[in-house]
Enzyme design. Structure first.
Site, PDB file in Angstrom:
ATOM      1  N   TRP A  69      -1.437 -16.187  -4.023  1.00 20.06           N
ATOM      2  CA  TRP A  69      -1.684 -17.425  -3.775  1.00 20.06           C
ATOM      3  C   TRP A  69      -2.997 -18.249  -3.079  1.00 20.06           C
ATOM      4  O   TRP A  69      -2.886 -18.935  -3.145  1.00 20.06           O
ATOM      5  CB  TRP A  69      -0.615 -17.566  -2.243  1.00 20.06           C
ATOM      6  CG  TRP A  69       0.140 -17.998  -2.601  1.00 20.06           C
ATOM      7  CD1 TRP A  69       1.878 -17.971  -4.018  1.00 20.06           C
ATOM      8  CD2 TRP A  69       1.560 -19.346  -1.984  1.00 20.06           C
ATOM      9  NE1 TRP A  69       2.856 -18.064  -3.996  1.00 20.06           N
ATOM     10  CE2 TRP A  69       3.017 -18.829  -2.799  1.00 20.06           C
ATOM     11  CE3 TRP A  69       1.417 -20.165  -0.731  1.00 20.06           C
ATOM     12  CZ2 TRP A  69       4.078 -19.589  -2.627  1.00 20.06           C
ATOM     13  CZ3 TRP A  69       2.668 -20.426  -0.917  1.00 20.06           C
ATOM     14  CH2 TRP A  69       4.418 -20.255  -1.107  1.00 20.06           C
TER      15      TRP A  69
ATOM     16  N   ASP B  54      -2.375 -12.151   6.919  1.00 21.93           N
ATOM     17  CA  ASP B  54      -1.684 -11.177   6.713  1.00 21.93           C
ATOM     18  C   ASP B  54      -1.575  -9.791   7.745  1.00 21.93           C
ATOM     19  O   ASP B  54      -1.840 -10.122   8.021  1.00 21.93           O
ATOM     20  CB  ASP B  54      -1.284 -11.027   5.445  1.00 21.93           C
ATOM     21  CG  ASP B  54       0.334 -10.364   4.962  1.00 21.93           C
ATOM     22  OD1 ASP B  54       0.726 -11.011   4.330  1.00 21.93           O
ATOM     23  OD2 ASP B  54       0.684  -9.300   5.488  1.00 21.93           O
TER      24      ASP B  54
ATOM     25  N   ASP C 295      -0.634 -10.114  13.258  1.00 19.21           N
ATOM     26  CA  ASP C 295       0.645 -11.123  13.002  1.00 19.21           C
ATOM     27  C   ASP C 295       0.694 -12.590  12.824  1.00 19.21           C
ATOM     28  O   ASP C 295       0.300 -13.327  14.328  1.00 19.21           O
ATOM     29  CB  ASP C 295       2.009  -9.927  13.871  1.00 19.21           C
ATOM     30  CG  ASP C 295       3.088 -10.896  14.314  1.00 19.21           C
ATOM     31  OD1 ASP C 295       3.379 -11.420  13.873  1.00 19.21           O
ATOM     32  OD2 ASP C 295       3.447  -9.683  14.873  1.00 19.21           O
TER      33      ASP C 295
ATOM     34  N   LYS D  52       8.152 -21.136   3.130  1.00 15.83           N
ATOM     35  CA  LYS D  52       9.172 -20.868   1.987  1.00 15.83           C
ATOM     36  C   LYS D  52       9.893 -20.664   2.804  1.00 15.83           C
ATOM     37  O   LYS D  52      10.284 -20.791   4.285  1.00 15.83           O
ATOM     38  CB  LYS D  52       8.904 -18.867   1.862  1.00 15.83           C
ATOM     39  CG  LYS D  52       9.881 -18.347   1.803  1.00 15.83           C
ATOM     40  CD  LYS D  52       9.809 -16.960   0.678  1.00 15.83           C
ATOM     41  CE  LYS D  52       8.970 -16.059   1.432  1.00 15.83           C
ATOM     42  NZ  LYS D  52       8.917 -15.257  -0.449  1.00 15.83           N
TER      43      LYS D  52
HETATM   44  N1  SAM Z   1       1.464 -14.963  -1.230  1.00 17.79           N
HETATM   45  C1  SAM Z   1       2.131 -13.823  -1.121  1.00 17.79           C
HETATM   46  C2  SAM Z   1       1.477 -13.930  -2.709  1.00 17.79           C
HETATM   47  O1  SAM Z   1       0.787 -14.445  -3.372  1.00 17.79           O
HETATM   48  O2  SAM Z   1       0.304 -12.223  -2.304  1.00 17.79           O
HETATM   49  C3  SAM Z   1       3.198 -12.881  -0.823  1.00 17.79           C
HETATM   50  C4  SAM Z   1       3.940 -12.912   0.485  1.00 17.79           C
HETATM   51  S1  SAM Z   1       5.196 -11.894   0.476  1.00 17.79           S
HETATM   52  C5  SAM Z   1       6.202 -12.753  -0.299  1.00 17.79           C
HETATM   53  C6  SAM Z   1       5.059 -12.106   2.261  1.00 17.79           C
HETATM   54  C7  SAM Z   1       3.845 -11.555   3.294  1.00 17.79           C
HETATM   55  O3  SAM Z   1       4.344 -11.841   4.585  1.00 17.79           O
HETATM   56  C8  SAM Z   1       4.143 -10.130   3.564  1.00 17.79           C
HETATM   57  O4  SAM Z   1       3.123  -9.423   2.822  1.00 17.79           O
HETATM   58  C9  SAM Z   1       3.877  -9.568   4.933  1.00 17.79           C
HETATM   59  O5  SAM Z   1       3.549  -9.148   5.164  1.00 17.79           O
HETATM   60  C10 SAM Z   1       3.693 -11.175   5.510  1.00 17.79           C
HETATM   61  N2  SAM Z   1       4.259 -11.617   6.863  1.00 17.79           N
HETATM   62  C11 SAM Z   1       5.789 -10.819   6.495  1.00 17.79           C
HETATM   63  N3  SAM Z   1       5.948 -11.364   8.543  1.00 17.79           N
HETATM   64  C12 SAM Z   1       4.753 -11.141   8.880  1.00 17.79           C
HETATM   65  C13 SAM Z   1       4.131 -11.941  10.043  1.00 17.79           C
HETATM   66  N4  SAM Z   1       4.611 -11.857  11.740  1.00 17.79           N
HETATM   67  N5  SAM Z   1       2.441 -12.399  10.463  1.00 17.79           N
HETATM   68  C14 SAM Z   1       1.910 -12.246   8.734  1.00 17.79           C
HETATM   69  N6  SAM Z   1       2.615 -11.670   8.011  1.00 17.79           N
HETATM   70  C15 SAM Z   1       3.430 -11.829   7.938  1.00 17.79           C
END
Ligand code: SAM
Length: 294
Positions: free
Chosen positions: A55, A82, A98, A163
């Site tokens: 993204w 992330d 986070d 999402k």
């Molecule tokens: N949009 C990204 C891309 O296009 O490459 C893909 C995102 S992936 C589906 C979901 C991401 O959410 C993961 O990399 C995960 O580490 C992150 N994530 C989940 N919980 C999170 C949090 N509390 N804080 C930051 N990132 C988080």
């Protein structure tokens, strides 16, 4: 499984590699933008839950195209966050943290240095447990954390794309989002599998309630009710509390002595299938005492 079998089964996985995107998710953002055109004219953006970074790649490409059309404007700014480390991307400020943590939110805000973003996007997803209620709950927490950060950095009129999991309680989330955005649309891009409950909300025209002050206190994310009590005005919603019934009548918490005329009565309508029925039957058949003897 042969090396090419995932390429066969998942056309977007294959296309992502062919077109140079880090993940197939890139197509979800591209298809959403095709429909809503929310990246038009954007100069400053935040990408929450950004790893591995497809993204951010889309943002970087589109924002530099926008900049070419308005070269006198300042350089585009993209902040990507992330939990996971992300390989560097040209023109993208990266932050590992986070998004549900106050410290991460504060760092993101500090990058804007009082300036505002045109758009905040969030593709956050927790590690799915398979327990649907739990997964939906955690996803909703991520979304609320993203919304909280958004209220600090998004300019009035800006866009928030995130999402969601379309579970049974989704209307509650929609109502929360409608407090901040007059237009909230739920959209499912072609590249998002039909078998997945994932969809995306596109919230446009950011317009917080009058006198709303962004705050780090989030009733659903942190249990610091002290800070909730400090909230005032539209940041704090208070519903009326009304005690009813005769205040001189019986107190439900007191024990009252039985009078000499007291006669115990059976309940008017015993339960048809009591949840404790099996336990009662086992007790009557001396099941438990037989267990004790073993
Ligand atoms: N949009 C990204 C891309 O296009 O490459 C893909 C995102 S992936 C589906 C979901 C991401 O959410 C993961 O990399 C995960 O580490 C992150 N994530 C989940 N919980 C999170 C949090 N509390 N804080 C930051 N990132 C988080």
């Amino acid at each position: 499984m042969g090396k090419s079998s995932k390429d066969k089964r998942d056309v977007y996985y294959r296309l992502a590699k062919e077109e140079g995107w880090r993940a197939r998710s890139a197509f979800k953002l591209l298809q959403l933008d095709e429909e809503f055109n929310f990246l038009q004219g954007v100069q400053k953006a935040v990408d929450l839950c950004a790893a591995p970074g497809s993204w951010s790649q889309v943002l970087s490409k589109r924002l530099s195209e926008n900049h070419k059309q308005t070269p006198d404007e300042p350089e585009p700014k993209i902040v990507a966050v992330d939990l996971q480390a992300m390989a560097p991307l040209d023109g993208v400020i990266q932050l590992q943290g986070d998004i549900t943590k106050k410290s991460t939110a504060e760092k993101i805000i500090s990058y804007f240095d009082g300036g505002m973003a045109d758009i905040v996007i969030c593709d956050g997803a927790p590690d799915v447990t398979g327990l649907h209620d739990m997964d939906e709950y955690i996803q909703a927490q991520l979304l609320l954390a993203a919304l909280n950060i958004t209220t600090h950095v998004l300019r009035p009129g800006g866009t928030f794309v995130a999402k969601i999991f379309r579970g049974k309680d989704i209307t509650l989330l929609y109502s929360q989002l409608k407090i901040f955005f007059p237009t909230v649309t739920c959209s499912k891009p072609r590249s998002s599998r039909n078998s997945s409950i994932e969809a995306f909300i596109v919230c446009q025209g950011y317009q917080p309630p009058v006198d709303y002050t962004p705050t780090m206190a989030n009733p659903l994310l942190d249990l610091q009710y002290d800070s909730m009590n400090e909230l005032t005005g539209p940041n704090r919603t208070i519903v009326p509390f009304i005690a009813c019934g005769d205040l001189n009548g019986y107190d439900a918490d007191r024990t009252y002595p039985l009078t000499s005329s007291y006669k115990q009565l059976d309940p008017l309508q015993p339960p048809i299938t009591a949840p404790y029925k099996t336990a009662m039957e086992l007790k009557r058949s001396n099941f438990y005492s037989r267990l004790d003897k073993k």
